[in-house]
Design an enzyme around this catalytic site. Structure first.
Site, PDB file in Angstrom:
ATOM      1  N   ASN A 138      -3.748  12.518   1.060  1.00  0.00           N
ATOM      2  CA  ASN A 138      -5.090  13.012   0.730  1.00  0.00           C
ATOM      3  C   ASN A 138      -5.380  14.323   1.447  1.00  0.00           C
ATOM      4  OD1 ASN A 138      -5.898  11.086  -1.113  1.00  0.00           O
ATOM      5  ND2 ASN A 138      -6.758   9.715   0.437  1.00  0.00           N
ATOM      6  N   ASP A 191      -6.493   9.871  -5.751  1.00  0.00           N
ATOM      7  CA  ASP A 191      -6.956   8.893  -6.742  1.00  0.00           C
ATOM      8  C   ASP A 191      -5.940   8.730  -7.865  1.00  0.00           C
ATOM      9  OD1 ASP A 191      -9.231   8.558  -5.264  1.00  0.00           O
ATOM     10  OD2 ASP A 191     -10.495   9.839  -6.536  1.00  0.00           O
ATOM     11  N   GLU A 225      -5.942   2.123  -0.267  1.00  0.00           N
ATOM     12  CA  GLU A 225      -4.664   2.245  -0.950  1.00  0.00           C
ATOM     13  C   GLU A 225      -3.906   0.934  -0.963  1.00  0.00           C
ATOM     14  OE1 GLU A 225      -3.856   3.328   3.368  1.00  0.00           O
ATOM     15  OE2 GLU A 225      -5.493   3.389   1.923  1.00  0.00           O
ATOM     16  N   ASP A 267       0.854  -1.192   0.000  1.00  0.00           N
ATOM     17  CA  ASP A 267       0.000   0.000   0.000  1.00  0.00           C
ATOM     18  C   ASP A 267       0.889   1.242   0.000  1.00  0.00           C
ATOM     19  OD1 ASP A 267       0.897   0.398   2.567  1.00  0.00           O
ATOM     20  OD2 ASP A 267      -1.041   0.098   3.514  1.00  0.00           O
TER      21      ASP A 267
END
Length: 507
Positions: free
Chosen positions: A381, A390, A417, A373
């Protein structure tokens, strides 16, 4: 299907088309055989009737010649009898010429001397002043002794100019020297009248001719053809291949193709023939054949038309089924695809991992699981926004798509993620090496991340190789523990499951 590409016919459509084509061929073949049988029957029927007619003609001509020849022989015998010379002229004529010589169609009988002058006449006590020194029958008897009954070339008799056929016999002295000829005639019109009652129809031709080629009688009458030399006809020699026979040729007096049936007449040098135009034979079978052909064509056209309609319906249904199947495949793909990254989703991962784990347990093959991840993704974010986040996930997905060798290997987004990679056939160390390449590929993207160590987006990876007797859940937990160990060790690194060899951090 790509736009403009041609759709291949479905199996059902091809089967239907093949069945209809086969049925059409069978019907057409059967109809063709029927038509051919009709044609053959018409020719055989005309051939039989022509043969029967020809036999009647042969018998009729032979009988008349034989009867008339008896009268000629009677005259010859009478002229050789010395007692007849001394009787009265009227009685002498009655003795020489019997009544058969005066039957219908039979002309007068004449006795000619050695110069061709008539000296006895069946029609008058005092002979008519008739001379035939140049006639072919007179010259033939004068030159030859062995002729017997001679059927000469047709003549025109006066008055009236009637066509007649001369029949003659030789007169000879006791020492065999030529003494003259006894000749009688048969009216050609007599034979025409007889033949007209035997004809198969207006287009049928009946004739007989001498072997030397001169036409004697033709019915219906064609005066300009009487006496015509037939030897120039291409088919003339075929009349002499057998005593009787049949062939197809184009007529000489009339340029019409016909079926010629022929036969010799008794022992005489004559050939009789019956000619039926091939068009007349065709008229017997062709109209019915045409009706059959029209009906069969209509039937076949209807079958073909129905086939086309059914084919269109089958193809329409096939296209509908294909669209439905495609839609189902799309739904199935969408159900197993992550909408953001384009990788397969958790559902697909679970199904594929279960299948690969089962295969590994059954075959003893190797299988490794890699979990990874993005490091400090929540902070990314918060700093750059979810749209940027994204885009980071899509970038990681593109790296996995390049690094993972489909179709045996599988890369999935299993949530947030977090991603997973299944590597069948790979041992733990080999899987670590593959994971290291993935880590480096992400690092080379150099996506800015001020909240992460090093200032760029990185990923941490945990690797677990399937061990003997382990369940899929145990392997996943081991890979997840290795991932968290990589996080604990400082992120941006690969870690093999605890108790196994660990990967080194690459700065």
């Amino acid at each position: 299907m790509q736009p403009g590409s041609r759709r291949r016919p479905s199996a059902a459509s091809r089967t239907l088309a093949g069945a209809i084509v086969a049925a059409t061929l069978v019907i057409g073949g059967a109809s063709g055989l029927t038509v051919m049988q009709m044609r053959r029957s018409a020719w055989e029927q005309v051939g039989r009737v022509s043969q029967n007619l020809l036999e009647s003609v042969e018998h009729m001509v032979d009988r008349n010649i034989e009867l008339y020849d008896l009268s000629l022989q009677g005259v010859v015998d009478g002229l050789h009898d010395p007692e007849i010379d001394g009787i009265a002229p009227a009685l002498r004529q009655a003795v020489l010429f019997d009544r058969s010589a005066t039957a219908k169609g039979l002309g007068a009988i004449l006795a000619l001397d050695a110069q061709g002058q008539a000296f006895a006449d069946s029609t008058a006590i005092v002979p008519r002043r008739l001379r035939f020194p140049d006639a072919d029958f007179f010259r033939t008897h004068k030159e030859r002794e062995d002729v017997g009954l001679y059927i000469g070339k047709p003549l025109r008799m006066t008055p009236g100019g009637r066509w007649v056929i001369p029949l003659s016999r030789r007169l000879a002295y006791a020492d065999g020297a030529f003494a003259g000829v006894v000749v009688g005639t048969i009216d050609i019109g007599y034979f025409n009248a007889l033949f007209s009652r035997l004809s198969l129809g207006d287009r049928t031709r009946i004739a007989f001719f001498r072997e030397s080629g001169e036409l004697l009688v033709r019915s219906p009458m064609m005066e300009e053809a009487i006496g015509k030399d037939l030897t120039a006809a291409p088919h003339f020699r075929r009349f002499f291949e057998h005593r009787a026979g049949r062939f197809v040729a184009t007529g000489y007096t009339e340029a019409v193709e016909g079926l010629f049936s022929y036969s010799r007449i008794g022992t005489h040098p004559l050939v009789a023939t019956v000619v039926v135009p091939t068009q007349a034979i065709a008229d017997l079978w062709w109209p019915r054949a045409l009706v059959i052909a029209v009906l069969v064509s209509f039937l076949c056209a209807g079958m073909i038309g129905l086939t086309l309609v059914l084919q269109r319906e089958l193809e329409r249904r096939t296209r509908a089924e294909e669209r439905a199947l495609a839609a189902n495949r799309d739904l199935a793909r969408l159900a197993q695809t992550d909408g953001l990254t384009g990788l397969t989703n958790r559902r697909h991962f679970d199904e594929t991992f279960a299948r690969m784990h089962e295969d590994s347990a059954r075959t003893g093959g190797r299988l490794s699981l890699v979990l990874l991840d993005a490091d400090r993704f929540k902070r990314y974010n918060d700093t750059y926004g979810h749209l940027a986040g994204d885009e980071v996930l899509r970038a990681v997905a593109r790296v996995l798509q390049r690094q993972v060798r489909a179709p045996a290997e599988t890369a999935c987004r299993i949530g947030g993620e977090e991603f997973a990679v299944l590597l069948p056939g790979s041992s733990g160390p080999a899987a670590v090496a593959r994971a290291e390449r993935i880590r480096r590929a992400v690092a080379r993207l150099q996506i800015p991340h001020v909240g992460n160590e090093g200032g760029f987006v990185t990923v941490s990876l945990g690797v677990a190789e399937v061990g003997g007797g382990e369940t899929g859940g145990q392997v996943f937990s081991a890979a997840d523990a290795a991932l968290y160990e990589a996080k604990r060790q400082g992120r941006d690194r690969v870690v093999l499951r605890p108790g196994r060899e660990a990967g080194a951090r690459v700065a």
